[in-house]
Scaffold this motif. Structure first.
Motif, PDB file in Angstrom:
ATOM      1  N   LYS A   3       5.567  20.824  -8.357  1.00  0.00           N
ATOM      2  CA  LYS A   3       6.022  19.598  -9.016  1.00  0.00           C
ATOM      3  C   LYS A   3       5.006  19.096 -10.026  1.00  0.00           C
ATOM      4  O   LYS A   3       5.359  18.651 -11.111  1.00  0.00           O
TER       5      LYS A   3
ATOM      6  N   GLY B   1       5.277   5.220  -2.978  1.00  0.00           N
ATOM      7  CA  GLY B   1       6.404   6.130  -2.792  1.00  0.00           C
ATOM      8  C   GLY B   1       7.682   5.314  -2.915  1.00  0.00           C
ATOM      9  O   GLY B   1       7.638   4.149  -3.319  1.00  0.00           O
ATOM     10  N   PRO B   2       8.838   5.903  -2.569  1.00  0.00           N
ATOM     11  CA  PRO B   2      10.091   5.145  -2.662  1.00  0.00           C
ATOM     12  C   PRO B   2      10.023   3.807  -1.928  1.00  0.00           C
ATOM     13  O   PRO B   2      10.504   2.785  -2.452  1.00  0.00           O
TER      14      PRO B   2
ATOM     15  N   VAL C 219      -7.138   3.219  -0.414  1.00  0.00           N
ATOM     16  CA  VAL C 219      -7.369   2.102   0.510  1.00  0.00           C
ATOM     17  C   VAL C 219      -8.131   2.607   1.730  1.00  0.00           C
ATOM     18  O   VAL C 219      -7.698   3.551   2.388  1.00  0.00           O
TER      19      VAL C 219
ATOM     20  N   GLY D 136       7.336   1.867  -1.121  1.00  0.00           N
ATOM     21  CA  GLY D 136       6.430   0.923  -1.772  1.00  0.00           C
ATOM     22  C   GLY D 136       6.949   0.455  -3.126  1.00  0.00           C
ATOM     23  O   GLY D 136       6.852  -0.721  -3.471  1.00  0.00           O
TER      24      GLY D 136
ATOM     25  N   ILE E 132       0.856  -1.195   0.000  1.00  0.00           N
ATOM     26  CA  ILE E 132       0.000   0.000   0.000  1.00  0.00           C
ATOM     27  C   ILE E 132       0.886   1.236   0.000  1.00  0.00           C
ATOM     28  O   ILE E 132       1.623   1.483   0.953  1.00  0.00           O
TER      29      ILE E 132
HETATM   30  C1  LIG Z   1       3.906  16.858   1.413  1.00  0.00           C
HETATM   31  C2  LIG Z   1       5.276  16.275   1.555  1.00  0.00           C
HETATM   32  C3  LIG Z   1       6.333  16.744   0.750  1.00  0.00           C
HETATM   33  C4  LIG Z   1       7.609  16.199   0.861  1.00  0.00           C
HETATM   34  N1  LIG Z   1       8.620  16.681   0.060  1.00  0.00           N
HETATM   35  C5  LIG Z   1       9.885  16.178   0.193  1.00  0.00           C
HETATM   36  C6  LIG Z   1      10.973  16.682  -0.584  1.00  0.00           C
HETATM   37  O1  LIG Z   1      10.806  17.574  -1.399  1.00  0.00           O
HETATM   38  N2  LIG Z   1      12.199  16.161  -0.389  1.00  0.00           N
HETATM   39  C7  LIG Z   1      12.430  15.167   0.515  1.00  0.00           C
HETATM   40  O2  LIG Z   1      13.561  14.719   0.658  1.00  0.00           O
HETATM   41  N3  LIG Z   1      11.423  14.658   1.238  1.00  0.00           N
HETATM   42  C8  LIG Z   1      10.168  15.155   1.126  1.00  0.00           C
HETATM   43  N4  LIG Z   1       9.159  14.683   1.929  1.00  0.00           N
HETATM   44  C9  LIG Z   1       9.469  13.555   2.811  1.00  0.00           C
HETATM   45  C10 LIG Z   1       9.346  12.360   1.859  1.00  0.00           C
HETATM   46  O3  LIG Z   1       8.000  12.280   1.474  1.00  0.00           O
HETATM   47  C11 LIG Z   1       9.682  11.057   2.382  1.00  0.00           C
HETATM   48  O4  LIG Z   1      10.919  10.981   2.994  1.00  0.00           O
HETATM   49  C12 LIG Z   1       9.559   9.937   1.341  1.00  0.00           C
HETATM   50  O5  LIG Z   1       8.728  10.277   0.278  1.00  0.00           O
HETATM   51  C13 LIG Z   1       9.018   8.759   2.071  1.00  0.00           C
HETATM   52  O6  LIG Z   1       8.741   7.731   1.195  1.00  0.00           O
HETATM   53  P1  LIG Z   1       7.600   6.676   1.499  1.00  0.00           P
HETATM   54  O7  LIG Z   1       7.649   5.718   0.384  1.00  0.00           O
HETATM   55  O8  LIG Z   1       7.723   6.174   2.874  1.00  0.00           O
HETATM   56  O9  LIG Z   1       6.243   7.503   1.489  1.00  0.00           O
HETATM   57  P2  LIG Z   1       5.585   8.494   0.426  1.00  0.00           P
HETATM   58  O10 LIG Z   1       6.536   8.946  -0.574  1.00  0.00           O
HETATM   59  O11 LIG Z   1       4.865   9.497   1.229  1.00  0.00           O
HETATM   60  O12 LIG Z   1       4.514   7.578  -0.309  1.00  0.00           O
HETATM   61  C14 LIG Z   1       3.360   7.113   0.319  1.00  0.00           C
HETATM   62  C15 LIG Z   1       2.330   6.817  -0.723  1.00  0.00           C
HETATM   63  O13 LIG Z   1       1.252   6.145  -0.110  1.00  0.00           O
HETATM   64  C16 LIG Z   1       0.063   6.574  -0.682  1.00  0.00           C
HETATM   65  N5  LIG Z   1      -1.016   6.367   0.285  1.00  0.00           N
HETATM   66  C17 LIG Z   1      -1.091   6.794   1.574  1.00  0.00           C
HETATM   67  N6  LIG Z   1      -2.256   6.410   2.137  1.00  0.00           N
HETATM   68  C18 LIG Z   1      -2.924   5.709   1.194  1.00  0.00           C
HETATM   69  C19 LIG Z   1      -4.190   5.060   1.163  1.00  0.00           C
HETATM   70  N7  LIG Z   1      -5.003   5.033   2.229  1.00  0.00           N
HETATM   71  N8  LIG Z   1      -4.570   4.459  -0.001  1.00  0.00           N
HETATM   72  C20 LIG Z   1      -3.766   4.472  -1.091  1.00  0.00           C
HETATM   73  N9  LIG Z   1      -2.566   5.063  -1.112  1.00  0.00           N
HETATM   74  C21 LIG Z   1      -2.144   5.680   0.012  1.00  0.00           C
HETATM   75  C22 LIG Z   1       0.290   8.030  -0.999  1.00  0.00           C
HETATM   76  O14 LIG Z   1      -0.537   8.438  -2.077  1.00  0.00           O
HETATM   77  C23 LIG Z   1       1.757   8.058  -1.366  1.00  0.00           C
HETATM   78  O15 LIG Z   1       1.967   8.012  -2.756  1.00  0.00           O
HETATM   79  C24 LIG Z   1       7.857  15.190   1.814  1.00  0.00           C
HETATM   80  C25 LIG Z   1       6.800  14.735   2.621  1.00  0.00           C
HETATM   81  C26 LIG Z   1       5.528  15.262   2.507  1.00  0.00           C
HETATM   82  C27 LIG Z   1       4.426  14.736   3.387  1.00  0.00           C
END
Ligand SMILES: Cc1cc2nc3c(=O)[nH]c(=O)nc-3n(C[C@H](O)[C@H](O)[C@H](O)COP(=O)(O)OP(=O)(O)OC[C@H]3O[C@@H](n4cnc5c(N)ncnc54)[C@H](O)[C@@H]3O)c2cc1C
Ligand code: FES
Lengths: 503, 122
Positions: free
Chosen positions: A168, A19-20, A108, A22, A16
């Motif tokens: 973006k 992002g990076p 989800v 998943g 689910i």
């Molecule tokens: C608004 C925002 C901007 C950011 N910008 C930066 C930046 O410019 N540079 C940087 O270094 N870090 C940035 N960060 C921090 C960065 O997001 C994280 O370090 C990195 O993206 C984490 O990766 P991840 O895969 O854990 O989660 P994420 O990249 O956040 O991916 C999570 C994904 O889960 C999906 N998701 C969540 N809940 C549900 C659901 N219920 N159903 C379906 N899909 C769902 C979301 O749509 C999202 O695509 C930012 C964070 C936020 C909140």
């Protein structure tokens, strides 16, 4: 491989969030020939950091071939958004080539268990579907920490993350803005605005820029991180060089306006007061893990007193208190984008092993990933001390709206404490706080903070709002569209949850 | 006011500058006002570009988008009588979008509230 809807409803692994974390989890599993379904509510993969990178929109038309960036538009996109943004392309390309059943636009709203299997229910284009998986990896990332200030509910006040999404995804910027808050993402956004030619009018820093006292205190650790620290310092000097008025040590911040934001008033270092007119305010006070799914499953969570947030309890291999559910990336506690990808891989390898795949050959990598994630957690703890959230230094003003959905003020929460409320779920019953459509995402932490302050209790004893599905509002029609799929049992048998004041 | 930056108006991939072509442009309505957008824009983006920042009202308070990532539900609008998040909804040609105006108790559960499509007064 992308599909419109899940034709096949049974998978070995469900991830689910694309992002990076998943994306890395799903592609790693696909490499082993595991059947994997990846769900994300956004229209394209990338998560928050690489949002819209792959889309046929402004920056999208970049196809990974650096030659394609040689034209002016491409160069400008890189210059404004920064190289780090484009570093997500390999992950996105790997995903699009991998044998992963990816469903975009899939929100989800329920995760449960049916015997040994995990069951995930999501809506896509107003139609609900239910799929099952032997193992589930929750990679739902982070959200920005709520920053309750007087006037923060006025139209025209957005989070800095929202400002970045506009930049973006659609190449949108505005030049009459004020930035409020603290932390690297806020400074990064400020530099992006400057490079766009839309210099913010002011940066109201609730910290002290790069907090030099904290750096001195943390010097032994800080030396480890000299490179990111230099980047931080260089961002601040870019902001100052561009002529943005910076007010550090800001307090008593108020956003002014009647039916939309029209300015900001605050005190800053030295007790001076400033009034700035603007059309838009972008606020940011750090990021917190998005724990709605893991909390709805009543997985074990713990209070992190350095970061001031709740995070799910996981082991080295990212497995939660429920053995077939893992949590990877920022959703497990903030680790940043690079480590999130490593953590996704790690979570996937651990899950693959428990699914019976031979992952022996990966044991060296596994240790490397564990170390990398550990270092990232340490670095984030360091950042958390450099940029403490406002709520830990200044109490929320009485007239400030805490719950945006139901318009509940800090004073009302305080009154609940006087009446004997000891936890967020009780204040919910008295005030409706947390009962609106965002389901407490933007008030939970504030409410817990106010209760702790008012009752003189340590924050870790306060607990969180109980989260129930649907995790996002769904219509009756969507529920009805599920009738075709067989029902499942969703109780958790091994669930434990600490600090639930409702019991 | 928000504006679209130069780089976003051009293709990043080709070497030819091609500003937003005519077939990229779409129009739809918000509260009966005509709004222009580009294919692929969300309703929230399109409204912001057209200098509309009040998307509705809840309990007498004006509401505008806040997180743009689908988490806060502050951007709710009404399309075909259904409340939807403007930041998660792609704008399409001739779409009719209305502000979502709710008294507080309605907002409890847009989950199950089906609005009367003909009743634009609320
Ligand atoms: C608004 C925002 C901007 C950011 N910008 C930066 C930046 O410019 N540079 C940087 O270094 N870090 C940035 N960060 C921090 C960065 O997001 C994280 O370090 C990195 O993206 C984490 O990766 P991840 O895969 O854990 O989660 P994420 O990249 O956040 O991916 C999570 C994904 O889960 C999906 N998701 C969540 N809940 C549900 C659901 N219920 N159903 C379906 N899909 C769902 C979301 O749509 C999202 O695509 C930012 C964070 C936020 C909140
Ligand atoms: S702006 Fe937050 S959900 Fe749309």
């Amino acid at each position: 491989m992308t599909a419109n809807a899940a034709a096949d409803s049974s998978f070995e692994l469900i991830v689910i969030g694309a992002g990076p974390a998943g994306m890395a989890a799903a592609t790693t599993a696909a490499d082993f020939g595991c059947s994997v379904c990846l769900l994300d509510e956004q229209p394209t993969a990338g998560g928050q950091i690489y949002r819209s990178l792959s889309r046929a929109g402004p920056t999208n038309r970049v196809n990974g071939d650096s030659g394609a960036w040689k034209n002016t538009a491409g160069k400008q996109a890189i210059e404004i958004l920064g190289k780090a943004y484009f570093s997500g392309l390999p992950l996105i390309e790997k995903l699009s080539a991998a044998n992963v059943h990816t469903v975009h636009g899939a929100c989800v709203w329920h995760v449960g268990l049916n015997g040994e299997d995990g069951v995930v229910t999501y809506s896509r284009q107003q139609h609900a579907s239910r799929i099952s998986g032997r193992h589930i990896i929750i990679a739902s990332g982070a959200m920005e920490r709520p920053m309750p200030l007087p006037g923060w509910t006025l139209p025209g006040v957005l989070t800095a993350g929202a400002g970045q999404i506009l930049l973006k995804t659609d190449g949108l910027a505005t030049d009459n803005s004020v930035l409020i808050g603290t932390g690297p993402l806020l400074y990064y956004f400020a530099t992006q605005l400057i490079r766009s030619g839309c210099k913010p009018k002011a940066l109201i820093d609730t910290g002290n820029g790069v907090n030099r006292t904290a750096i001195r205190e943390l010097l032994p650790v800080a030396l480890h991180y000299y490179r990111p620290l230099l980047t931080g310092l260089s961002m601040l000097s870019q902001i100052k060089r561009a002529g943005v008025n910076c007010y550090s040590g800001a307090s008593a911040i108020e956003i002014l306006g009647d039916s939309r934001a029209s300015g900001v008033r605050c005190h800053y270092t030295g007790g001076k007061q400033i009034n700035i007119d603007c059309d838009f305010v972008f606020m940011h006070d750090g990021v917190i893990p998005n724990t709605h799914i893991s909390r709805s499953l009543q997985l074990r969570h713990q209070w992190n007193s350095v970061h001031h947030y709740h995070e799910p309890a996981i082991n080295d291999g990212a497995v939660s208190s429920q053995s077939n559910i893992s949590i990877a990336g920022d959703g497990s506690g903030i680790i940043g984008a690079e480590a999130s990808a490593q953590h996704g891989k790690l979570a996937s390898l651990t899950a693959l092993k428990s699914l019976g795949y031979d992952t022996e050959g990966q044991s060296k990598n596994r240790q490397r990933q564990i170390n990398a994630v550990g270092r990232a957690r340490q670095f984030q703890r360091f950042l958390a001390r450099l940029y403490p959230p406002l709520i830990t230094t200044e109490p929320v003003a009485d007239n400030t709206i805490v719950c945006r959905c139901e318009q509940v003020t800090a004073a009302e929460i305080k009154r609940c404490v006087e009446l004997g409320c000891t936890g967020p779920n009780q204040t919910k019953a008295y005030t409706r706080c947390g009962m609106g459509p965002c389901q407490g995402r933007y008030c939970g932490l504030t409410v817990a903070n106010i209760i702790a302050r008012e009752s003189n209790l340590p924050a870790e004893t306060i607990g969180t709002f109980r989260v129930r599905s649907p995790l996002k509002p769904v219509t009756i029609a969507e529920l009805a569209s599920l009738a075709d799929t067989p029902p499942t049992h969703t109780q958790m048998t091994t669930a434990t949850h600490t600090n639930d004041d409702s019991r | 006011m928000f504006k679209r930056l130069h780089f976003a108006n051009q293709s990043v991939q080709t070497t030819e500058p091609q500003s937003g072509t005519a077939d990229d442009e779409i129009t739809f309505s918000f509260n009966q006002q005509v709004v222009t957008a580009r294919r692929g824009d969300t309703v929230a983006t399109a409204l912001l570009l057209n200098n509309i920042i009040r998307f509705g009202q809840r309990g007498g308070i004006d509401k505008g988008p806040f997180c743009l990532m689908g988490a806060c539900y502050e951007c709710l609008v009404q399309v075909n009588g259904r409340s939807q998040q403007a930041c998660m909804l792609e704008a399409v040609q001739d779409m009719q979008v209305m502000p979502l105006i709710l008294c507080n108790h309605d907002a409890d559960s847009p989950a199950t509230t089906e609005h009367d499509p003909d009743d634009n007064s609320q």
